[in-house]
Design a protein around this motif. Sequence first.
Motif: not given
Length: 301
Positions: A30, A81, A94, A113, A227, A232
Amino acid sequence: MLPTTSLMAVRDGEVLFSYGAVDRANQVYSVRKSVLAMMYGPPVAAGTISLDSNLASLDIDDVGGLLPLERSAKVGDLLAARSGVYHVAANPGDDAEAAPPRGSQRPGAYFLYNNWDFNVAGTVYEQLTRRDIYQSFASDLAQPLQFEDFELKQQRRSGDPKRSRHLAYHFHLSTRDMTRLGQLMLQEGRWNGRLLLPANWLARIATPLTRAADMHPPSAARRQLDYGLMWWIPALPTGSPLAGAYMAWGYYGQFILVVPKQRMVISHQRVVTAAEGSAPRKVSPAEFLRIANMLVQSPCL
């Protein structure tokens, strides 16, 4: 002892610590999403991509069709997201198992997510720029950043097209090349006197948009990670040596951590082999951040 495969710490562009095969390109899972977020910068700045365009206007659909409410989701919702689209994704990895019923959440209102969002963000990028993601990455980032281990032929999409027509765009990158991506973020998009990416866009994607406490499911909230737009941001106290840091995070333990306060970038890989079985040991964000905290405070660095 953590199953770290490779690790690199850089301050002011100088390598301070290196462990393992930092020159080996591996799938970074990811981390791909944070890379794509960076790549969105130039076309957003040029007006080629509008974050306010909705899926209906872009003629985005999927296997079995999307609901009218789902097609009202905007491109910006995908990056955050928050699309509210809970169509099955082409690939796992996810929090989709915790998704609410389809059509139950308005776009923009609910964080989950969900790989469907991120995969469709890739489709939108290619549709509107008329450029292949990997070709674009090679010419716009890998070449000017002088990547040492990137091979275009190694990059490939994955996923089940019977589940979703929007496939994942996984990258194979080495730890030292990952570090250069982090260094570009730290340098606000500049490299060797050239502006490769807009500084205001890089600041935007690394600024919290969703706080950890507002995430779903509860297990996501417990990670204590905010986020932005596919990046992140660790929720840390102001006095922490890592305060203000942000990171890309890939399954099993692939990380690019940018620490502006320390002028540092720390990259980490955890490579899993088939011999480790179906439930290999991961390196969690909390474990990686403990490593990072020790590195930035080390008197030897």
